[in-house]
Design a protein around this motif. Structure first.
Motif, PDB file in Angstrom:
ATOM      1  N   UNK A 199     -12.708 -52.267  41.716  1.00 30.28           N
ATOM      2  CA  UNK A 199     -13.448 -51.021  41.909  1.00 30.28           C
ATOM      3  C   UNK A 199     -14.779 -51.277  42.604  1.00 30.28           C
ATOM      4  N   UNK A 200     -15.455 -52.340  42.235  1.00 35.01           N
ATOM      5  CA  UNK A 200     -16.733 -52.669  42.862  1.00 35.01           C
ATOM      6  C   UNK A 200     -16.540 -53.026  44.330  1.00 35.01           C
ATOM      7  N   UNK A 201     -15.467 -53.792  44.626  1.00 34.95           N
ATOM      8  CA  UNK A 201     -15.204 -54.176  46.020  1.00 34.95           C
ATOM      9  C   UNK A 201     -14.880 -52.942  46.854  1.00 34.95           C
ATOM     10  N   UNK A 202     -14.104 -52.034  46.282  1.00 32.07           N
ATOM     11  CA  UNK A 202     -13.714 -50.831  47.021  1.00 32.07           C
ATOM     12  C   UNK A 202     -14.934 -49.993  47.388  1.00 32.07           C
ATOM     13  N   UNK A 262     -17.591 -50.167  52.937  1.00 33.68           N
ATOM     14  CA  UNK A 262     -18.400 -49.829  54.116  1.00 33.68           C
ATOM     15  C   UNK A 262     -19.508 -50.844  54.387  1.00 33.68           C
ATOM     16  N   UNK A 263     -20.175 -51.307  53.333  1.00 36.39           N
ATOM     17  CA  UNK A 263     -21.241 -52.290  53.514  1.00 36.39           C
ATOM     18  C   UNK A 263     -20.678 -53.613  54.006  1.00 36.39           C
ATOM     19  N   UNK A 297     -18.862 -58.927  56.681  1.00 27.18           N
ATOM     20  CA  UNK A 297     -18.697 -59.886  55.594  1.00 27.18           C
ATOM     21  C   UNK A 297     -17.240 -59.955  55.163  1.00 27.18           C
ATOM     22  N   UNK A 298     -16.777 -61.130  54.780  1.00 30.29           N
ATOM     23  CA  UNK A 298     -15.401 -61.342  54.296  1.00 30.29           C
ATOM     24  C   UNK A 298     -15.459 -61.700  52.821  1.00 30.29           C
ATOM     25  N   UNK A 299     -14.708 -60.969  51.989  1.00 32.34           N
ATOM     26  CA  UNK A 299     -14.742 -61.184  50.536  1.00 32.34           C
ATOM     27  C   UNK A 299     -13.366 -61.594  50.055  1.00 32.34           C
ATOM     28  N   UNK A 300     -13.307 -62.663  49.271  1.00 32.34           N
ATOM     29  CA  UNK A 300     -12.053 -63.147  48.675  1.00 32.34           C
ATOM     30  C   UNK A 300     -12.128 -62.937  47.173  1.00 32.34           C
ATOM     31  N   UNK A 301     -11.163 -62.206  46.625  1.00 30.55           N
ATOM     32  CA  UNK A 301     -11.122 -61.906  45.189  1.00 30.55           C
ATOM     33  C   UNK A 301     -10.094 -62.803  44.527  1.00 30.55           C
ATOM     34  N   UNK A 317     -22.786 -58.565  44.637  1.00 30.60           N
ATOM     35  CA  UNK A 317     -22.207 -58.542  45.987  1.00 30.60           C
ATOM     36  C   UNK A 317     -23.214 -57.973  46.979  1.00 30.60           C
ATOM     37  N   UNK A 318     -23.827 -56.822  46.643  1.00 26.36           N
ATOM     38  CA  UNK A 318     -24.787 -56.193  47.543  1.00 26.36           C
ATOM     39  C   UNK A 318     -25.994 -57.086  47.767  1.00 26.36           C
TER      40      UNK A 318
END
Length: 596
Positions: free
Chosen positions: A451-454, A458-459, A465-469, A493-494
């Motif tokens: 939910x936080x990643x979703x 936009x940011x 930025x590339x995020x791996x969960x 994250x922000x």
């Protein structure tokens, strides 16, 4: 003659008053019937009576042995006395000796302990009147001046208490001798002097009794004065002990540190509160370890010299604030209130005062200063932007103003930023005062992360930025507040995106580690220096690499508050130019609440 009498009168008054001070004498007069004094005098009379009875027994025994010796080996001093009188003298001494033995035995009984005054009179009259009664029976008067002198002087010496008893003992003897012998017309057996008294004899007896009674009276008065002086001293000592205990309790239990320090910079005394402020276990450690306050205590060694200078100038100081080193090397703020203690010649003995730990107050003042700076700086820019747009619109002379959609969007975003900043301030204030309030429920951790990643897509896209969960769904349920955990992940994250250039690589992970769920948010950014890492989670602290941020530096502070409310810990591992890894833990103890 009149002048001589007045001089003697003044001398007599001074002599009678010399035994006590005016104050003690007044106390004694008011306390003549004090049970404590009467009991003390009663005990003293009983104790001294025993000593006198023993002395009288020994004295009479020696005279009795003399008479016995005279029977077998006549003494020249008794050649002129009739044989009948010698024999009668022996019987008189034996009778008095037996009477004293009886008195000595009675002295050991309860009667003797309760009535030592009666026993005193009885023993005295058994000696003085016993011989008189025997002489009366034999038909002559016996002016025993030697025996009376020994009796009265020994009593005044060994029993100097109760002058009335002494007077009664003497008056009883004199009434019998002068009254009974005169009434019966008895004469003395002394050849050439058959009269029972003459002027010289009367003067001798009078002054013998007067001197003995006056000595007993003065000693009795002095003893009574000493008794009450000792009683007052004991009372004052008890009050001193109570006062000392009260002030000792204040000293030991005071919240502020209390100290005495020498002019050369050593602690003379310290209370437990001061030991706690300095990080020591006992006051003795403070006095033993601080031998140079100037260099051992103060962060700025010049503060001790300033402390001394201000006291020398004003006599005392108040609210003297300094930074000091605690035992563990940490630095705290203290406020000192002290003054100089000097002797009668004005020589400085030591400094005495109070020390208060004001570290929290200083931190609050610093936080408030930063807060006002943040408000004035961070809220000023969006407000000025909005105000500038509105003023430009009002500058148009037309009555109807047309606003483009882009301008409205910028105003909405500016207002949203202001609202977010204000909400952050309110949340920080609430968490600081009341603590974070959690709405606990069973939570799948991976859903919170997703939910936080979703929400931050936009940011992430804007900053390339590339995020791996790596958080998996097989983690156990946790008893947590999903909204607050969402805020933690979102802030971390922000925060990474805002403090790093575009193209950042982010990795989120959560694993079981011991009795904790260990969560990490890692990046390959510019990293964080050691100095920044130590203050990163402080209230209103802002990093130096913020790009286009209107943050007040509240995000990481709120993350710390939320994680601590869940019972975990939070921190950061980073080296400059090598990226950063923010981590936090959730204890497995919270998981048991779900299974109950």
């Amino acid at each position: 003659m009149a002048t001589l009498l007045r001089t003697l009168q003044r001398w007599g008054k001074k002599a009678f008053r010399a035994s006590t001070s005016d104050k003690t004498s007044a106390v004694a007069k008011n306390c003549v019937h004090d049970p404590q004094w009467l009991l003390a005098r009663h005990r003293f009379l009983w104790q001294r009576l025993q000593l006198w009875l023993l002395l009288a027994l020994i004295c009479l025994l020696t005279f009795t042995l003399r008479n016995i010796y005279d029977v077998f080996f006549p003494l020249k001093e008794f050649e002129k006395l009739p044989e009948s009188l010698k024999t009668q003298g022996l019987f008189i001494n034996v009778a008095m000796l037996l009477t004293l033995v009886v008195c000595f035995i009675l002295h050991k009984t309860q009667f003797g302990q309760r009535h030592p005054g009666l026993l005193f009179l009885g023993s005295s009259w058994s000696i003085s009147l016993g011989s008189q009664l025997f002489a009366t029976i034999k038909g002559f008067a016996l002016p025993d001046t030697l025996g009376w002198s020994l009796l009265f002087l020994s009593q005044a010496t060994f029993i100097p208490v109760g002058w009335r008893l002494h007077l009664m003992s003497q008056v009883g003897l004199l009434i019998y001798y002068f009254g009974i012998n005169t009434a019966l017309g008895l004469k003395t057996p002394i050849l050439g002097h058959p009269e029972i008294y003459n002027v010289t004899f009367i003067l001798y007896v009078f002054w013998l009794c007067a001197i003995c009674d006056m000595g007993v009276y003065l000693y009795d008065r002095l003893q009574r004065s000493d008794f009450y002086a000792h009683q007052e001293l004991e009372f004052a000592y008890e009050k001193l002990k109570v006062t000392e205990a009260k002030y000792r309790s204040i000293f030991e239990n005071a919240v502020e540190g209390i100290f005495q320090s020498s002019p050369d910079g050593q602690y003379i005394t310290a209370n437990p509160a001061l030991a706690r402020i300095y990080g020591y276990s006992t006051p003795e450690e403070v006095t033993a370890n601080f031998t140079d306050i100037e260099h051992q205590l103060y962060v700025d060694p010049n503060r001790r010299a300033e402390f001394v200078r201000l006291i020398e100038q004003y006599g005392s100081i108040s609210e003297f604030e300094s930074q000091i080193y605690r035992r563990d090397g940490s630095i705290v703020w203290i406020s000192e209130k002290a003054y100089a203690v000097r002797d009668e010649q004005g020589k400085l003995l030591y400094y005495e005062g109070l020390i208060e730990d004001i570290t929290k107050r200083k931190q609050a003042e610093e936080a408030l200063r930063v807060f006002f700076h943040a408000v004035s700086h961070d809220l000023r820019n969006p407000v000025l932007g909005t105000l500038m747009v509105l003023k430009n619109l009002l500058a148009n002379s037309e009555s109807k103003i047309t606003i483009s959609r882009s301008i409205l969007e910028r105003m909405v975003k500016s207002s949203d930023r202001q609202l977010n900043l204000i909400n952050s301030l309110l949340e920080a204030h609430v968490s600081e005062v009341e603590g974070v309030v959690l709405q606990l429920q069973p939570v799948q951790l991976h859903t919170v992360v997703e939910a936080a990643i979703a929400d931050l897509e936009p940011m992430l896209a804007e900053n390339q930025a590339t995020l791996t969960n790596l958080v998996t769904a097989d983690l156990p349920l946790i008893n947590a507040d999903p909204t607050q955990l969402w805020r933690v992940f979102s802030n971390l994250i922000a925060n990474a995106i805002k403090h790093n250039p575009p193209g950042l690589l982010l990795t989120i992970n959560a694993i079981l580690k011991g009795e904790m769920i260990y969560c990490t948010v890692s990046d390959n950014g510019v990293g964080i220096s050691q100095q920044q890492s130590e203050r990163l989670f402080d209230l209103y602290y802002r990093g130096t690499n913020t790009r286009n941020s209107v943050s007040l530096g509240l995000g990481l502070y709120l993350c710390k508050q939320i994680i601590h409310a869940h019972g975990g810990e939070i921190g950061v591992n980073s080296e400059f130019s090598e990226g950063a890894t923010f981590w936090f833990t959730l204890p497995l103890a919270n998981l048991e609440k779900i299974l109950l």
